[in-house]
Design a protein around this motif. Structure first.
Motif, PDB file in Angstrom:
ATOM      1  N   TYR B  70       0.826  -1.209   0.000  1.00  0.00           N
ATOM      2  CA  TYR B  70       0.000   0.000   0.000  1.00  0.00           C
ATOM      3  C   TYR B  70       0.862   1.261   0.000  1.00  0.00           C
ATOM      4  CZ  TYR B  70      -4.899  -1.448   0.463  1.00  0.00           C
ATOM      5  OH  TYR B  70      -6.153  -1.900   0.211  1.00  0.00           O
ATOM      6  N   VAL B  72       3.907   1.759  -1.066  1.00  0.00           N
ATOM      7  CA  VAL B  72       4.584   2.020  -2.338  1.00  0.00           C
ATOM      8  C   VAL B  72       3.581   2.452  -3.403  1.00  0.00           C
ATOM      9  CG1 VAL B  72       5.920   0.963  -4.215  1.00  0.00           C
ATOM     10  CG2 VAL B  72       6.508   0.463  -1.837  1.00  0.00           C
ATOM     11  N   TYR B  73       2.447   1.735  -3.479  1.00  0.00           N
ATOM     12  CA  TYR B  73       1.481   2.013  -4.552  1.00  0.00           C
ATOM     13  C   TYR B  73       0.767   3.348  -4.349  1.00  0.00           C
ATOM     14  CZ  TYR B  73      -2.406   1.503  -7.795  1.00  0.00           C
ATOM     15  OH  TYR B  73      -3.322   1.715  -8.802  1.00  0.00           O
ATOM     16  N   PHE B  74       0.279   3.580  -3.133  1.00  0.00           N
ATOM     17  CA  PHE B  74      -0.470   4.813  -2.891  1.00  0.00           C
ATOM     18  C   PHE B  74       0.407   5.960  -2.393  1.00  0.00           C
ATOM     19  CE2 PHE B  74      -3.990   1.664  -2.230  1.00  0.00           C
ATOM     20  CZ  PHE B  74      -4.758   2.070  -3.304  1.00  0.00           C
ATOM     21  N   TRP B  83       4.921   4.550 -10.410  1.00  0.00           N
ATOM     22  CA  TRP B  83       5.303   3.307 -11.080  1.00  0.00           C
ATOM     23  C   TRP B  83       4.038   2.521 -11.396  1.00  0.00           C
ATOM     24  CZ3 TRP B  83       9.505   1.564  -7.031  1.00  0.00           C
ATOM     25  CH2 TRP B  83      10.670   2.314  -7.225  1.00  0.00           C
ATOM     26  N   CYS B  88       5.240  -1.669  -8.498  1.00  0.00           N
ATOM     27  CA  CYS B  88       5.099  -1.320  -7.072  1.00  0.00           C
ATOM     28  C   CYS B  88       4.996  -2.584  -6.222  1.00  0.00           C
ATOM     29  CB  CYS B  88       3.828  -0.490  -6.852  1.00  0.00           C
ATOM     30  SG  CYS B  88       3.936   1.156  -7.524  1.00  0.00           S
ATOM     31  N   ALA B 163      -5.043  -6.223  -4.412  1.00  0.00           N
ATOM     32  CA  ALA B 163      -5.488  -5.039  -3.667  1.00  0.00           C
ATOM     33  C   ALA B 163      -5.028  -3.736  -4.330  1.00  0.00           C
ATOM     34  CB  ALA B 163      -4.979  -5.089  -2.228  1.00  0.00           C
ATOM     35  N   ILE B 164      -4.010  -3.843  -5.183  1.00  0.00           N
ATOM     36  CA  ILE B 164      -3.533  -2.621  -5.870  1.00  0.00           C
ATOM     37  C   ILE B 164      -3.682  -2.759  -7.382  1.00  0.00           C
ATOM     38  CG2 ILE B 164      -2.004  -1.818  -4.033  1.00  0.00           C
ATOM     39  CD1 ILE B 164       0.333  -2.984  -5.812  1.00  0.00           C
ATOM     40  N   THR B 165      -4.752  -3.409  -7.808  1.00  0.00           N
ATOM     41  CA  THR B 165      -5.191  -3.447  -9.212  1.00  0.00           C
ATOM     42  C   THR B 165      -4.422  -4.405 -10.120  1.00  0.00           C
ATOM     43  OG1 THR B 165      -3.813  -1.748 -10.291  1.00  0.00           O
ATOM     44  CG2 THR B 165      -5.656  -0.943  -8.981  1.00  0.00           C
ATOM     45  N   MET B 171      -7.305 -11.655  -8.211  1.00  0.00           N
ATOM     46  CA  MET B 171      -8.140 -10.639  -8.864  1.00  0.00           C
ATOM     47  C   MET B 171      -9.067 -11.325  -9.868  1.00  0.00           C
ATOM     48  SD  MET B 171      -8.928  -7.421  -9.607  1.00  0.00           S
ATOM     49  CE  MET B 171      -7.685  -6.135  -9.402  1.00  0.00           C
ATOM     50  N   LYS B 174     -11.867 -13.094  -8.079  1.00  0.00           N
ATOM     51  CA  LYS B 174     -12.889 -12.173  -7.557  1.00  0.00           C
ATOM     52  C   LYS B 174     -13.753 -11.617  -8.690  1.00  0.00           C
ATOM     53  CE  LYS B 174      -9.921 -10.057  -4.418  1.00  0.00           C
ATOM     54  NZ  LYS B 174      -9.523  -8.971  -3.559  1.00  0.00           N
ATOM     55  N   ARG B 175     -13.105 -11.289  -9.804  1.00  0.00           N
ATOM     56  CA  ARG B 175     -13.864 -10.746 -10.943  1.00  0.00           C
ATOM     57  C   ARG B 175     -14.799 -11.810 -11.515  1.00  0.00           C
ATOM     58  NH1 ARG B 175      -9.411  -7.506 -14.473  1.00  0.00           N
ATOM     59  NH2 ARG B 175     -11.164  -7.026 -15.778  1.00  0.00           N
ATOM     60  N   GLU B 178     -17.741 -12.157  -9.202  1.00  0.00           N
ATOM     61  CA  GLU B 178     -18.694 -11.051  -9.368  1.00  0.00           C
ATOM     62  C   GLU B 178     -19.501 -11.211 -10.645  1.00  0.00           C
ATOM     63  OE1 GLU B 178     -19.939  -8.351  -8.091  1.00  0.00           O
ATOM     64  OE2 GLU B 178     -18.742  -7.790  -6.364  1.00  0.00           O
TER      65      GLU B 178
END
Lengths: 288, 215
Positions: B70, B72-74, B83, B88, B163-165, B171, B174-175, B178
């Motif tokens: 988190y 590094v990314y945010f 980056w 990240c 959590a960071i895309t 991911m 989860k997609r 959904e």
């Protein structure tokens, strides 16, 4: 000898893995079958348990979020408490299961929770049963002031990044309204907010009520764009499908909430979280 | 057949599996190189080096990996460093795993027979020669079993990058969940692919251990 030994060890590992996978699939099959058993209504189970279990996200003000004392509060939370009051006679006979955006549906389908509140989409209705809408809602964009975005047209540009959730509805809206913009996918509105505040994105898609709340908290920094992405939606209560007694009870609850004997409670809750009256109880009554 | 592939999002899963593998390899290489640098620091800079590295190891071993991810990314964009999310994520895992792997290297270094150093000095090898020809090769060999486990952990850490895309396996699961409303199979598919990757890692390190130990 050594190569043989390596191969033997690998075969043992593969065998162990296959056995574990078999038991995992079998276990999930049993759980799925158990959760699909609807011969006994959830309604009876809740009354017998004497406690309601609601699934909710916990970072989406003003629907459901933690206040400064750490208590879970919000519009949805008050609606859940009203359900508990009407069903069990005490609004505190309730337990909350906090999850991320994607965790809501498994919590209902596996029987971990009795009900939840979420936006009604037909794709979701293929998996869970929705009541009539508890409230009208819409989706819009929250943008940073420094991005210079003032309209939807400003978003539909190659240099713009929009933060979405994992759900396919947000992807569809992105393709429809701002196909030229880049999108990134995060797992909750708190992370989306972090993304636009840190500069990772310039806009985020979310319920208008949530965006309005964030914009009010960050005056001068964030703007909730007036334009809706598409038409109005409804936020409804959802539960396991195929449970006629429970969904009928919930539908009756929502009907009474919006148009009948619970309207006074509804008006109070609506006012508390949105600062205005809900849509009138009867459109054809003047003093309503 | 095509319907079946489409229904279960197989192409997307395979792409996500590839991403998980690439991220794990990148983070492993980064982690090992960074750990090597930390190890070099401890052996060359004496007490100051040991204290500084010990402090670093304590900080990163005692914080969850999601935190540096988190930060590094945010956090980096706030100081003007933007980056891509995958970079990240790899960088954050590298920072954390460097701490773990440097401890593995330290343990391996401790298990080297001290007489070898006396022998090396007696035949006139320089400090750098001792480090590169005695220490490093043996540290690598002694580290291999633990490194295998650590690489599996690194692979599993990549699941947090959703959590960071980053479009890795979690991911994708989860997609898919959904999009389809299915509860279990999207995650079971991800689990099966993680198992496939971890078995490959296990096999690779088992072969590597045999190759170096019996040479």
């Amino acid at each position: 000898m050594n190569t043989k030994s390596t191969h033997f060890r690998f075969r043992i590992n593969a065998l162990t893995t296959a056995v574990i996978m078999f038991f995992a699939v079998a276990l999930f099959g049993v759980i799925t079958q158990a959760s699909a058993d609807t011969s006994n209504s959830r309604y009876d189970a809740i009354v017998k348990r004497d406690k309601l279990i609601a699934v909710t996200m916990t970072t989406i003000p003003p629907f459901a979020f933690k206040d400064e004392k750490g208590n879970l509060v919000g519009f949805d939370i008050d609606i859940y408490k009203l359900v508990a009051r009407e069903l069990l006679g005490d609004k505190e006979k309730i337990e909350f299961v906090g999850v991320g955006s994607a965790g809501r549906w498994p919590a209902i389908l596996t029987g971990q929770a009795d009900l939840g509140i979420g936006t009604i989409y037909m794709r979701r209705a293929n998996n869970v049963a929705f009541t009539y809408p508890v409230m009208d809602t819409s989706i819009n964009l929250l943008v940073t002031k420094k991005s210079g975005i003032t309209s939807l047209a400003d978003v539909n540009k190659p240099g713009i990044t929009v933060a979405n959730l994992e759900n396919p509805q947000m992807k569809d809206r992105a393709n429809r309204f701002f196909p030229k913009a880049k999108t990134i996918i995060l797992d909750g509105s708190a992370a989306q907010l972090l993304a636009i505040k840190s500069g990772r994105a310039q806009a985020m898609q979310m319920d208008t009520a949530v965006n309005d709340y964030y914009a009010a908290l960050n005056k001068g920094e964030l703007i909730s764009l007036g334009a809706m992405l598409g038409d109005m939606f409804g936020n409804g209560i959802y539960c396991q499908p195929g449970d006629f007694k429970w969904i009928r009870w919930l539908d009756t609850f929502v009907q009474e909430l919006r148009f009948g004997s619970l309207y006074a409670d509804y008006r109070e809750i609506y006012n508390k979280w949105y600062g205005k009256n809900p849509p009138p109880q009867r459109h054809y009554l003047e003093n309503n | 057949m095509t319907d079946w592939i489409g229904k279960y999002y197989l192409i997307e899963y395979i792409q996500a599996c590839g991403w998980a593998a690439v991220l794990a390899v990148a983070a492993t290489l980064g982690g090992v190189v960074w750990a090597g640098a930390l190890f070099f620091f401890t052996t060359v800079f004496g007490r100051i080096g040991r204290v500084a590295v010990a402090a670093y190891v304590q900080i990163f071993r005692n914080t969850p990996v999601l935190l540096p991810i988190y930060l590094v990314y945010f956090g980096f964009p706030m100081i003007g460093i933007v980056w891509p999310a995958a970079v990240c994520g790899c960088f954050a895992i590298t920072l954390q795993q460097g701490a773990y792997v440097s401890e593995i290297f330290r343990g391996s270094y401790k298990s080297i027979d001290r007489n070898l150093y006396d022998a090396a000095q007696s035949i006139g090898l320089s400090g750098w020669q001792i480090f590169s020809k005695i220490t490093v090769p043996q540290v690598i060999v002694y580290s291999l079993p633990s490194l295998g486990s650590q690489v599996v952990l690194i692979l599993k850490d990549t699941s947090l990058l959703s959590a960071i895309t980053v479009a890795e396996l979690m991911m994708q699961a989860k997609r898919t969940q959904e999009a389809t409303g299915a509860i279990y199979w999207p995650f079971l598919m991800a689990a099966a692919m993680y198992l496939f990757l971890t078995l490959f890692i296990d096999y690779f390190f088992a072969r590597a251990q045999k190759a170096v130990r019996w040479r």
